[in-house]
Scaffold this motif. Sequence first.
Motif, mmCIF file in Angstrom:
data_model
loop_
_atom_site.group_PDB
_atom_site.id
_atom_site.type_symbol
_atom_site.label_atom_id
_atom_site.label_comp_id
_atom_site.label_asym_id
_atom_site.label_seq_id
_atom_site.Cartn_x
_atom_site.Cartn_y
_atom_site.Cartn_z
ATOM 1 N N GLN A 30 0.840 -1.193 0.000
ATOM 2 C CA GLN A 30 0.000 0.000 0.000
ATOM 3 C C GLN A 30 0.887 1.259 0.000
ATOM 4 O O GLN A 30 2.009 1.246 0.519
ATOM 5 C CB GLN A 30 -0.920 0.016 1.230
ATOM 6 C CG GLN A 30 -1.809 -1.197 1.360
ATOM 7 C CD GLN A 30 -2.645 -1.444 0.117
ATOM 8 O OE1 GLN A 30 -3.340 -0.542 -0.364
ATOM 9 N NE2 GLN A 30 -2.570 -2.670 -0.413
ATOM 10 N N PRO A 31 0.394 2.348 -0.591
ATOM 11 C CA PRO A 31 1.164 3.601 -0.567
ATOM 12 C C PRO A 31 1.428 4.036 0.872
ATOM 13 O O PRO A 31 0.501 4.047 1.699
ATOM 14 C CB PRO A 31 0.259 4.601 -1.297
ATOM 15 C CG PRO A 31 -0.647 3.751 -2.129
ATOM 16 C CD PRO A 31 -0.857 2.488 -1.356
ATOM 17 N N PRO A 32 2.646 4.347 1.237
ATOM 18 C CA PRO A 32 2.974 4.738 2.616
ATOM 19 C C PRO A 32 2.133 5.898 3.136
ATOM 20 O O PRO A 32 1.857 5.977 4.339
ATOM 21 C CB PRO A 32 4.454 5.129 2.533
ATOM 22 C CG PRO A 32 4.974 4.381 1.355
ATOM 23 C CD PRO A 32 3.839 4.329 0.372
ATOM 24 N N ALA A 33 1.708 6.758 2.259
ATOM 25 C CA ALA A 33 0.948 7.928 2.707
ATOM 26 C C ALA A 33 -0.479 7.584 3.120
ATOM 27 O O ALA A 33 -1.097 8.311 3.912
ATOM 28 C CB ALA A 33 0.927 8.983 1.602
ATOM 29 N N THR A 34 -1.015 6.495 2.581
ATOM 30 C CA THR A 34 -2.429 6.177 2.844
ATOM 31 C C THR A 34 -2.629 4.878 3.624
ATOM 32 O O THR A 34 -3.731 4.626 4.101
ATOM 33 C CB THR A 34 -3.195 6.060 1.517
ATOM 34 O OG1 THR A 34 -2.584 5.036 0.701
ATOM 35 C CG2 THR A 34 -3.168 7.384 0.775
ATOM 36 N N ARG A 35 -1.593 4.106 3.750
ATOM 37 C CA ARG A 35 -1.778 2.824 4.435
ATOM 38 C C ARG A 35 -1.903 3.033 5.944
ATOM 39 O O ARG A 35 -1.431 4.047 6.485
ATOM 40 C CB ARG A 35 -0.626 1.884 4.124
ATOM 41 C CG ARG A 35 0.698 2.288 4.769
ATOM 42 C CD ARG A 35 1.809 1.380 4.311
ATOM 43 N NE ARG A 35 3.094 1.744 4.912
ATOM 44 C CZ ARG A 35 4.253 1.186 4.556
ATOM 45 N NH1 ARG A 35 4.305 0.273 3.580
ATOM 46 N NH2 ARG A 35 5.391 1.559 5.162
ATOM 47 N N PRO A 36 -2.517 2.065 6.652
ATOM 48 C CA PRO A 36 -2.619 2.175 8.111
ATOM 49 C C PRO A 36 -1.232 2.173 8.758
ATOM 50 O O PRO A 36 -0.242 1.750 8.155
ATOM 51 C CB PRO A 36 -3.419 0.922 8.501
ATOM 52 C CG PRO A 36 -4.102 0.482 7.255
ATOM 53 C CD PRO A 36 -3.188 0.875 6.127
ATOM 54 N N LEU A 37 -1.185 2.642 9.986
ATOM 55 C CA LEU A 37 0.086 2.678 10.694
ATOM 56 C C LEU A 37 0.621 1.280 10.978
ATOM 57 O O LEU A 37 1.836 1.096 11.133
ATOM 58 C CB LEU A 37 -0.075 3.449 12.016
ATOM 59 C CG LEU A 37 -0.440 4.931 11.878
ATOM 60 C CD1 LEU A 37 -0.640 5.550 13.249
ATOM 61 C CD2 LEU A 37 0.626 5.684 11.102
#
Length: 215
Positions: A117-124
């Motif tokens: 997943q894109p680091p900016a939108t994926r869960p922590l």
Amino acid sequence: MSSHQHHPHHVGHEVEPSSVALWIALLLGTVALVSGLTAWRAAVHSGHATTAFTLSTQQAGQASALEQEVTQSTVTQRTLFLAYAADQQHGDTAGMATVRGLMDGPTQATIDWWEHQPPATRPLSPFSAANPDWTTPRQAVDARDAQDASLASLDEAEHQLGRSHELELLVALLALAFLTAGLTSTLRSNVAQWGLLGISAVVLLGSTIVLGFLW
């Protein structure tokens, strides 16, 4: 000298012995039949209660096992992921491979989805409800469902057991009607005989009605 013969005079109208005996026999037979049906039905409810209690115990055990599995799985998944992330941060590919080899298939799939997943939108964390590959929440739901099913089975068992006890009490009441009808033959007064027969008949009728409601 004349002799006088005294003939006994009966006051009131006496019931024919054969008539009383017939009514006693009919009443006793009916009471015995209803008592047998009531006892059989009580045994049926008792059997259902035993089955429900057994099922409730099994479901409770299943729920407990699932809860323990979920707890252990969650702790293991998070621990391995922290080790994996630490090795990844330090560029230790060998360590990452070692830790990944310790993970089960679902945990690997959970982390793979998260990494893609894109680091900016994926869960922590990979262990998020947004991750469709994280199966642990579904296991937790299964555990709760098993617990709810166990409680429902327990309620059913208590209901069946209560119904069985009510029917057993009804059998005891019918035994009183049987005793009362049996004592009728020991009485000489027709009023007392019909009185006891009436009491037995009323108890029998009431018990039959209650049996219909409790069936």
